[in-house]
Structures are given as C-alpha cells and as structure tokens.
Design an enzyme around this catalytic site. Structure first.
Site, PDB file in Angstrom:
ATOM      1  N   GLU A 247       0.823  -1.216   0.000  1.00  0.00           N
ATOM      2  CA  GLU A 247       0.000   0.000   0.000  1.00  0.00           C
ATOM      3  C   GLU A 247       0.854   1.261   0.000  1.00  0.00           C
ATOM      4  O   GLU A 247       0.421   2.311  -0.477  1.00  0.00           O
ATOM      5  CB  GLU A 247      -0.961  -0.001   1.194  1.00  0.00           C
ATOM      6  CG  GLU A 247      -2.086  -1.023   1.086  1.00  0.00           C
ATOM      7  CD  GLU A 247      -1.689  -2.408   1.593  1.00  0.00           C
ATOM      8  OE1 GLU A 247      -0.478  -2.619   1.895  1.00  0.00           O
ATOM      9  OE2 GLU A 247      -2.566  -3.271   1.687  1.00  0.00           O
TER      10      GLU A 247
ATOM     11  N   PHE B 115     -11.243  -7.479  14.145  1.00  0.00           N
ATOM     12  CA  PHE B 115     -10.174  -7.948  13.269  1.00  0.00           C
ATOM     13  C   PHE B 115      -9.833  -6.869  12.235  1.00  0.00           C
ATOM     14  O   PHE B 115     -10.701  -6.349  11.552  1.00  0.00           O
ATOM     15  CB  PHE B 115     -10.618  -9.242  12.564  1.00  0.00           C
ATOM     16  CG  PHE B 115      -9.592  -9.751  11.589  1.00  0.00           C
ATOM     17  CD1 PHE B 115      -8.343 -10.174  12.022  1.00  0.00           C
ATOM     18  CD2 PHE B 115      -9.870  -9.779  10.220  1.00  0.00           C
ATOM     19  CE1 PHE B 115      -7.389 -10.626  11.120  1.00  0.00           C
ATOM     20  CE2 PHE B 115      -8.920 -10.237   9.315  1.00  0.00           C
ATOM     21  CZ  PHE B 115      -7.679 -10.655   9.768  1.00  0.00           C
ATOM     22  N   GLN B 116      -8.578  -6.539  12.160  1.00  0.00           N
ATOM     23  CA  GLN B 116      -8.056  -5.538  11.228  1.00  0.00           C
ATOM     24  C   GLN B 116      -8.652  -4.144  11.437  1.00  0.00           C
ATOM     25  O   GLN B 116      -8.792  -3.379  10.498  1.00  0.00           O
ATOM     26  CB  GLN B 116      -8.228  -5.987   9.774  1.00  0.00           C
ATOM     27  CG  GLN B 116      -7.363  -7.204   9.459  1.00  0.00           C
ATOM     28  CD  GLN B 116      -7.253  -7.505   7.987  1.00  0.00           C
ATOM     29  OE1 GLN B 116      -8.171  -7.238   7.220  1.00  0.00           O
ATOM     30  NE2 GLN B 116      -6.125  -8.060   7.589  1.00  0.00           N
TER      31      GLN B 116
ATOM     32  N   LYS C 105     -17.423  -1.139   6.261  1.00  0.00           N
ATOM     33  CA  LYS C 105     -17.899  -2.108   5.280  1.00  0.00           C
ATOM     34  C   LYS C 105     -19.414  -2.038   5.114  1.00  0.00           C
ATOM     35  O   LYS C 105     -19.930  -2.118   4.003  1.00  0.00           O
ATOM     36  CB  LYS C 105     -17.484  -3.513   5.741  1.00  0.00           C
ATOM     37  CG  LYS C 105     -17.589  -4.551   4.650  1.00  0.00           C
ATOM     38  CD  LYS C 105     -16.913  -5.844   5.086  1.00  0.00           C
ATOM     39  CE  LYS C 105     -16.956  -6.868   3.958  1.00  0.00           C
ATOM     40  NZ  LYS C 105     -16.279  -8.115   4.344  1.00  0.00           N
TER      41      LYS C 105
ATOM     42  N   MET D  64      24.119   9.195   1.599  1.00  0.00           N
ATOM     43  CA  MET D  64      23.974  10.481   2.276  1.00  0.00           C
ATOM     44  C   MET D  64      24.265  10.363   3.767  1.00  0.00           C
ATOM     45  O   MET D  64      24.862  11.263   4.364  1.00  0.00           O
ATOM     46  CB  MET D  64      22.561  11.040   2.045  1.00  0.00           C
ATOM     47  CG  MET D  64      22.370  12.432   2.589  1.00  0.00           C
ATOM     48  SD  MET D  64      23.566  13.592   1.891  1.00  0.00           S
ATOM     49  CE  MET D  64      22.641  14.271   0.515  1.00  0.00           C
TER      50      MET D  64
END
Ligand code: TPP
Lengths: 568, 187
Positions: free
Chosen positions: A50, A112-113, A162, A474
C-alpha cells in the site's frame, strides 16, 4: 437510482475525472473492489504494497496536476498508506485515499483488522472523514476532492466502514456549490499589502527571489520571469521550486540551501530584500535562522496564512494565490537595474564553476554527478525525472537543470526513501509517456523495489536508473563529516540488480564506465513497452558539495576542495 | 499583529462545526505544533450546528489562530486578548469545615465574592464561584488556609463586549441531510 455505497463512491470518482487508482484489496474494502467490476472506465492498478499505492497516487498527482487516488483495506492496509500520505502532506500534493473500515457497529471493539486510521492520520492529512451513513457518501467524496485540490493542496482520507459500502440508497449526484463554511482558500491580496510590497521592491538594491513549490502549484512561471526581468532580480530555487522557472534563464541562481549553489546562498545572505514566492523557509534552505539573511527585508507571499511568520518574520506578509498576487503587483512595477549586485553575483558564480565537479578531469572513476549530467545530455533535459532520496537526489538537483514545471518529482519535505520507483510509475501512468526516468540510490530502491512487478504487470515504460554506491550514501556523508568516519550501518549489500530485473522480465544493463553512460541511456530509450533498468556502479566515497551543515550559517558552506588530484 | 511576549496569556475564540472529532482535531493540532494550551473550553451555541471554543494559550496567538483556521471544520477564529471582553471561569471548591467558626468564615467569604454554597455536609461544603480568573484565584487563596479538599475549574469562556458578535459570514444551515454529525455531540 438505487446504488450501494461502494457504487456511489465510484460514480462520484468518475464525475471527478478519475481514470486510474492505485490500491490493494482486503476484507474491509471488498465491497468497493467488487463494485469496481461494474465500472471498467476506472482502471485499478494493483500495487505490491500500500505504500506503493500512496506514492503512485502522489507521483500521478505531481506529474498531471490532477488528484491521485489510493485505495487500501482497513487496519494494516490503511497503516501502510501512512508514509505516502505524510509525504504528500509535506509537499502539498493532492491525493485522496479511500480506506475500508470494519463495520460501523464493530468500530471501537478492536475488531479484526481495525485501526483508527482517521486518528492515526490526523496530523498528516489536510482533512479526513469517517463515514457513518451512506447518505453522506456522495457529498463527502465531492468535498474530499475539492479540499484536496484547492487552496494549498494536500491529502484527504475517506474511511468507509464495510456496512456503509454495502448499504443501499437512492443516488443523486449532489450538484451545485460545495458548502464548507470553514474553508476559504485565499486568492487576492489586499491593496495595502501590494503597496507595501511595491515600496520595498522599488527601494531594494540587492533583491533575491526565492522561488518555491508555489510557483509551480499556482502556475506562476510567466509572472515570476516577468517580475525578475523587469526588476533585474536573480532567482534562487528551492528543491521543489525546480522547474518553476527555467534554470537556463540568465536570472536563475539554481538551487539554494544545504546543497544549493554557493552563489545562491551568498546572494541570499547579502541581500537587502528577499521575495519569498510560494516557499516556506524550511530549515534545509535557511540554515541557522539567527544569521539568515541578516540585512534583508522579507516579502512573503503564500497561499497558506500559517506559513507566514512561522520560521522567518515577514516585513510584508501577503496571503494569496501567487499567480493572482503577482498579477496584482506587475502592472504597478517599474523597471529597475541592479548592475553592481548582478556583477557581484557573477563573480561568485565564476569561483563556484572552478570547483564544479563536472568541469574537473576525472580519472577512471564513474561519478554519480557525471551519470546525472550525462542523463541530462542524453535526454536533452526533457525527461520527467523522479528521484528517490539521498546523495543522488541532491546531485540530480545540482546537475540536471529543469526548464519546465513538473519535470522534477521528488520528496522534499519528508525526504522519503522508497518514494522514487512508485512515484515514477504513477507519473508515467498519468502522463502516458515513456519519458519518465526514476533515479534511485541502492538503499531507497530496495525499500519499494517490489513495485517492479507492478510496472511489469501494467507495462509502464518507466526508466529506472539505480545509482549504486554500495552505501547509504547520504548518511555515510554525514558520518564522514560529523561522526569521525564511523560508518555504522551504512555499507549495504545489494542484490544483483541486473539479475533481479531479469527475474521480473525487465531488460537491464550494468554500467561501470563513463563512456558507456550515454549509449546505455540510448538503449534504454529504445525500450518502450515496459520498464527498463540501468544500474550505474559509481564511486563509493563521493561527497555532495557544497554543504551547509545542519543548523550552520547559510554562507558557511563546506566547499569541494580545489583542485583535487583524483577528481574527488 | 498583537504578538506580545510569549509568556503573556492570549485568548482566542473559535466557532467550529459541531461534529464528532473536531475537538480531537484541535487538540491534535496543538500537540503537533507544540502549542501549550492554558485552557480550552467548548460548548454549544445558539446554532445547533456550531460550537464555540475559548482557547487561552501562552503562545503567539496569531500563529495559533492561523493554524486553527486551516482546519476545515473551524469556521471562524478571532483573537480577543486586546478586545474589551467579559471572561468567566467557573470553579467548584470543596472546603473542609472543621469548626463552626470556619463555617462562618466561609459563608462570609462567599458573600464578599458573590459565590454560592451549593452543598453543605457536616465536614465539607462545596462552593460555586464564577468570575474572571483573578477573582477565582483570590477566592482560592483565601480558602486555602481552611483546607481545600478538591477543586475543579471549567476553564475560561469569553465574549467580547458591545454589539460586536463573532458570527460566521452567511452561515447557512445545510440544505441537505448531513448525518455525519449524527452522534449529536458537542465536538
Ligand atoms: C524512509 C527513510 N529512512 C531513512 C532515511 C534517512 N536517509 C536519508 S538519505 C539516506 C541514504 C540513502 O541511501 P541510498 O538510497 O543508497 O542513496 P544515496 O544517498 O547513496 O544516493 C538515508 C538512510 C530516509 N530519508 N527515509
């Protein structure tokens, strides 16, 4: 027409002109993914992470000027967007992130999640929504796009449970004006502000324009050039200001700041007037604020009122859209000469030229700066360059002059390693061109190189140049200067990038000699039906000069030693 | 700009949309920007869609105001430190009553300060006092020797004097149903 929440979002996206979105599915966003099958007009790009989706949306937005869209599921999907959202926020890039959320009755139960993603992203979004009712969705999507793209652009997040995606309601697109009582992006400056600015401008003897991202965002190139020419004022650019005015313009001083040109920094320190055009006096451009431009009055024009006086006190603060404000100033602006001042700057330039790495004879070593200068030559300065973060990014800024806006895409404010490849994919997809070059270090490239698969699957003709110095270059540079050469955690092994590319079916070459750079670029140019990769194995121990150490005075730069026997 | 010195307390009033999460946005902004809040109060207004905040900071109020204005749900911000205003804080103070002499003293003090005794028990009383911060502080100092058991203050609410009102320009009620604020709440 009765539609589900998911369908309503897609209907609205189409009306916002969205053609492509970048994302990754999961349970809480599945209704939305399922609804996509009915809307083939919007192309969904499956990323490999993502973070890739939010950077791609960002790269797409910066290249096209349109709003980029990233999609993720709840919980881990949403948190993976975070770095990309913060990157977009710091660089004022308009993206809309759509995340799935657990069903609304389960919110707050550690389902969940479940993660409170509006909470997590509160400080790194311009605005965000958690949608409780399907009736609100259409307005929210409209508002989100409006907020993302207007005023000072930025990321907006819409978190949709959802059950709200599944809920069905009558869909009627909300036409008419968007009503947001607390949101009033400024446009014009007051007459007094303009007059105060004019007074300072006419009096100045050593003025410098500081051109920032705002020049590009407001499309003020023409106005800035007209201003600079009429008042004979040199222009120093911020990193994100590159491309805002052509660097070939006689008034251009190139980049300012930590790795800016010595003459830009000297001009700023000796100026009696700074004209800050759409820039925010980041610490990387000011150095020590106590000694910053001590003799200069400051006129600060910015669309975001909160930038005024934030780091540097403005004598004349002007809140407004830069292009609009410059068009208010220009009619009243009379021509002035600054011969002495410009002559002084020319002297500084000549001194800097002597130390310039590309003018030095180098034996047998492939230097990153040479690679970049040759890329500039091979692309005739016409590529869209997307960089990652590190030394290569600064060498790009120094050795690849940009002539047009939106031809350099780079993570400035957040300095996000891993940005380059996904942002380049987003840019190339948005512009539908095979002229996008991604320049990445071996470190940052390894952070998001999984997106190679995305580029292959989408047949994105992005050209990837890895500048491999075997170090987190760097950081190594800082260790060399400030930590007595204790190179802890900076040497890094890399996979065989050519073989890696081969594993993905990507044509690739490794280049170790300078004379092979341009031919390799030409070869890469001939690959047009998908990604191509070049690995440049460069000198390991190179340093980006000049450098203003963090917090030091802007005029106290560490300069490249001259002359140096081995060209380093 | 009324910059003042950084230690001066400065007062801002803000009108915000009355929706869930707005107070969180304001608090998050203060934390992120490292602004120190002296007091922050929030409550409904005559318009159910708008809440009003009074914010006292020991920070450059202009900076705070500019940052606040960036929040999409913040409708209007005004710095009122130097505008003639009425500021009120409410405190409930539970004091020990150890003797009838103490009781008498408390009643007398309440009289002087126009405070109210809102609860009286055998060993303690609760006093309600409203006023500006100084008045409350003086009261507290005088009560302290008697033994303060518990003290709670609401924080300051401020309104400017005269007929000036802090009102959003042409605020209209949403013509459409917006349920996003359905968990009717004062932010
Ligand atoms: C996500 C992230 N982690 C760490 C850093 C700190 N950092 C800045 S530059 C740099 C080294 C980059 O190395 P490399 O990608 O190899 O590029 P080079 O400097 O060698 O060109 C690091 C670790 C960062 N900017 N971003």
């Amino acid at each position: 027409m009765k539609l589900t929440g998911a369908e309503i979002v897609l209907e609205c996206l189409i009306r916002e002109g969205v053609e492509v979105m970048f994302g990754y599915p999961g349970g809480a966003i599945l209704p939305f993914y399922d609804a996509m099958t009915k809307y083939p007009q919007i192309h969904h790009v499956l990323t490999r992470h993502e973070q890739g989706a939010s950077h791609m949306a960002d790269g797409y937005a910066r290249a096209t000027g349109k709003v980029g869209v990233a999609v993720a599921t709840s919980g881990p999907g949403a948190t993976n967007l975070v770095t990309g959202i913060a990157t977009a926020m710091m660089d004022s890039s308009p993206i809309v992130c759509i995340t799935g959320q657990v069903a609304s009755p389960a919110i707050g139960s550690d389902a969940f999640q479940e993660v409170d993603v509006t909470g997590v992203t509160l400080p790194i979004t311009k605005h965000s929504y958690l949608v409780y009712d399907v009736e609100d969705l259409a307005y929210i999507v409209r508002e989100a796009f409006h907020i993302a793209r207007t005023g000072r652009p930025g990321p907006v997040l819409i978190d949709i449970p959802k059950d709200v995606q599944n809920a069905v309601t009558e869909f009627e697109y909300p036409e008419g004006e968007i009503y947001l009582p607390g949101y009033k992006p400024p446009q014009k400056a007051s007459a007094e502000g303009i007059q105060a600015a004019l007074d300072l401008i006419q009096k100045a003897e050593r003025p410098v324009i500081l051109a920032g991202h705002g020049v590009l965002m407001s499309g003020a190139t023409k106005e800035v050039i007209e201003f600079a020419e009429r008042t004979q004022t040199p222009i120093a650019l911020t990193l994100l200001g590159k491309g805002g005015v052509p660097e070939s313009h006689p008034m251009s001083l190139g980049m300012m700041g930590m790795h800016g040109t010595g003459y830009a920094n000297l001009a700023i320190q000796n100026a009696d007037l700074l004209l800050a055009f759409g820039m925010r006096f980041d610490d990387r451009v000011t150095g020590n604020l106590k000694t910053y431009a001590p003799d200069a009055k400051k006129i600060h024009i910015d669309i975001d009122a909160s930038e005024i006086h934030k780091n540097v006190r403005a004598d004349v603060p002007i809140v407004g859209d830069l292009k609009t404000v410059l068009n208010q100033i220009l009619p009243a602006l009379s021509a002035v000469e600054h011969r002495e001042w410009l002559a002084q700057i020319r002297d500084w330039m000549e001194d800097a030229d002597e130390r310039d790495i590309v003018h030095q004879h180098v034996t047998n070593k492939l230097l990153a700066a040479h690679v970049i200068r040759d890329m500039w030559a091979a692309t005739q300065g016409n590529a869209i360059v997307v960089t990652d973060v590190g030394q290569h990014q600064m060498w790009e800024a120094q050795y690849y002059p940009h002539e047009r806006p939106h031809t350099l895409i780079t993570s400035g404010g957040l300095g996000t390693m891993g940005f380059g490849l996904p942002a380049a994919i987003g840019a190339a997809m948005g512009l539908k061109t095979n002229n996008v070059w991604c320049i990445a270090g071996d470190g940052g490239f390894q952070m998001t190189m999984s997106e190679l698969a995305t580029a292959v699957q989408e047949r994105v003709p992005v050209k990837i140049a890895i500048v491999n110095n075997g170090y987190l270059g760097m950081v190594r540079q800082w260790q060399e200067f400030f930590y007595e050469e204790r190179y802890n955690a900076t040497p890094m092994i890399t996979p065989d990038f050519v073989k890696l590319a081969d594993a993905y079916g990507i044509p690739a070459r490794r280049i170790t000699q300078r004379e092979d750079v341009i031919p390799a670029m030409e070869w890469a140019d001939s690959v047009t039906d998908g990604p191509v990769l070049l690995e440049f194995v460069v000198e390991k121990h190179d340093i980006v000069y000049p450098m203003v150490p963090a917090g030091a005075d802007l005029h106290n730069m560490i300069r490249r030693p001259v002359p140096s026997p081995d060209g380093l | 700009m009324t910059n003042g010195n950084a230690n001066d307390k400065q007062t801002l009033v803000a009108l915000v949309e009355n929706r869930p999460g707005v107070l969180n946005r304001v608090a998050s902004l203060f934390r992120r920007r490292n602004f120190n809040i002296d007091s922050l109060t929030v409550g409904r207004t005559e318009n159910p869609e708008i809440s009003r905040m009074t914010i006292v900071v020991d920070h450059d109020a202009e900076k705070v105001g500019n940052q606040l204005s960036k929040l999409v749900n913040v409708i209007e911000v005004q710095e009122v430190t130097d505008v003639p205003n009425v500021s009120r804080d409410l405190a409930l103070i539970k004091v020990a009553v150890e003797s009838s002499q103490a009781r008498g003293e408390i009643v007398q003090l309440c009289d002087i300060f126009r405070a109210h005794i809102v609860d009286a028990g055998p060993d303690a009383m609760i006093i309600e006092i409203t006023g500006d911060e100084q008045k409350i502080s003086s009261m507290v100092e005088l009560l302290r020797p008697l033994g303060i058991k518990e003290l709670v203050r609401t924080g300051v609410v401020t309104m400017t004097r005269g007929d000036h009102v802090l009102a959003p320009d042409e605020f209209q009620m949403r013509s459409v149903k917006r349920t996003n604020g359905h968990r009717a709440s004062v932010v």
